[in-house]
Design an enzyme around this catalytic site. Sequence first.
Site, short mmCIF file in Angstrom:
data_model
loop_
_atom_site.label_atom_id
_atom_site.label_comp_id
_atom_site.label_asym_id
_atom_site.label_seq_id
_atom_site.Cartn_x
_atom_site.Cartn_y
_atom_site.Cartn_z
N GLU A 143 11.41 2.58 14.30
CA GLU A 143 10.72 3.60 13.75
C GLU A 143 9.29 3.76 14.53
O GLU A 143 9.16 2.97 15.38
CB GLU A 143 10.42 3.50 12.38
CG GLU A 143 9.75 2.13 11.94
CD GLU A 143 9.66 1.70 10.58
OE1 GLU A 143 9.57 2.90 9.97
OE2 GLU A 143 9.69 0.77 10.22
N LEU A 161 11.10 1.46 7.24
CA LEU A 161 10.49 1.93 6.08
C LEU A 161 11.35 3.03 5.46
O LEU A 161 11.45 3.94 6.44
CB LEU A 161 9.04 2.28 6.38
CG LEU A 161 8.18 2.47 4.71
CD1 LEU A 161 8.02 1.34 4.09
CD2 LEU A 161 6.90 3.45 5.32
N TYR A 175 0.98 -1.02 0.04
CA TYR A 175 -0.12 0.05 -0.06
C TYR A 175 0.92 1.10 0.07
O TYR A 175 2.17 0.97 0.29
CB TYR A 175 -0.91 -0.17 1.05
CG TYR A 175 -0.49 0.40 2.45
CD1 TYR A 175 0.30 -0.71 3.22
CD2 TYR A 175 -0.72 1.71 3.14
CE1 TYR A 175 1.15 -0.17 4.25
CE2 TYR A 175 -0.09 2.03 4.31
CZ TYR A 175 0.56 0.95 5.06
OH TYR A 175 1.41 1.35 6.12
N LYS A 180 6.74 -1.45 2.00
CA LYS A 180 5.56 -1.17 2.64
C LYS A 180 4.41 -2.15 2.48
O LYS A 180 3.34 -1.87 1.43
CB LYS A 180 5.15 0.21 1.96
CG LYS A 180 4.17 0.91 2.90
CD LYS A 180 4.08 2.55 2.66
CE LYS A 180 3.28 3.31 3.15
NZ LYS A 180 3.10 3.52 4.72
N1 PMP Z 1 7.35 4.06 9.26
C1 PMP Z 1 6.37 3.42 9.14
C2 PMP Z 1 6.26 2.08 9.51
C3 PMP Z 1 5.13 3.88 8.40
O1 PMP Z 1 4.00 3.16 8.55
C4 PMP Z 1 5.11 5.04 7.98
C5 PMP Z 1 3.84 5.60 7.40
N2 PMP Z 1 3.72 5.37 6.06
C6 PMP Z 1 5.97 5.98 7.99
C7 PMP Z 1 7.39 5.25 8.65
C8 PMP Z 1 6.42 7.26 7.60
O2 PMP Z 1 6.33 7.35 6.14
P1 PMP Z 1 6.03 8.30 5.14
O3 PMP Z 1 6.91 9.51 5.66
O4 PMP Z 1 6.54 7.99 3.84
O5 PMP Z 1 4.65 8.57 5.29
#
Ligand code: PMP
Length: 285
Positions: free
Chosen positions: A182, A207, A35, A150
């Site tokens: 994270e 991620l 996603y 993701k």
């Molecule tokens: N880490 C995780 C586990 C996430 O689910 C997200 C949100 N998508 C992020 C980091 C932040 O990523 P982004 O800045 O691309 O939304």
Amino acid sequence: MTSSRIVYLNGDFVPFAEAKVPVMDRGYLFADGIYEVSAVLGGRLVDNAAHLARLDRSLGEIGIANPHDAAGWERLQMELVRRNDLVEGLVYMQVTRGVAERDFAFPPAGTAPGVVMFTQAKTVAANPLAEKGARIITVEDLRWKRRDIKSVALLAQVLAKQQAVEAGVSEAWMVEDGAVTEGSSSTAFIITREGTVVTRPLSTALLPGITRASVLRLAAEADLRIEERLIPVEMAYEAAEAFYTSASSFVMPVIQIDGRPIGDGQPGRHTRRLRELYLDLARAG
Ligand code: PMP
């Protein structure tokens, strides 16, 4: 959610109540899918090219053919934004390995991926939590070894976020071998007493946040020192400032971790500046 809500399902824009996914969809049975989420501000997509590039990479890593090129995805996103009169919020995109009789191995070649997209109205810019600052907890990171993908398999994140909700706080930072990986749905940052912006280096352990990349660029342009290194939990407790980033929260100040105040217990000055800089970028489209 209005009765006129429109979602995208496998080639068609359909009323929310009519959008049905088959029981044998592999996303449903195996969490076999990818996603992506882009923010919408002032009716425009934020950092969208990078989100679509990450979607393409994640699909490639698990061997699902990307059903659209970036221009095709963006056309669908903008059409969905228009049909839902979305001014501020999120566009969610999901691609699964499609519908086939349940079997662990990949379905027959030619099985069409399942594509779902929907919008969510949400206040991302004038979010009151960003003024107050978020309280967070740390939890054990229970996830698999390819967190750079993701994947829609989010059970560990669901459990982490529920722990946060039950603790009455906004986010959970996940910890592995004593260091923060994270947030459950965000990237973790601290700012040291010397004013260095610190976040974990990219690897398969986390991620690659799209907002993370933009914020690091903005921090460099603002002449802040940057260090990509592991953040032991004790280092986070002693930070002068802390924040997390994501498409849905932008730059969110953290004022308390595991009940310990961070800095003076107020959103930090560098953090507030980085949020403003990111908002400027987002508003510029
Ligand atoms: N880490 C995780 C586990 C996430 O689910 C997200 C949100 N998508 C992020 C980091 C932040 O990523 P982004 O800045 O691309 O939304």
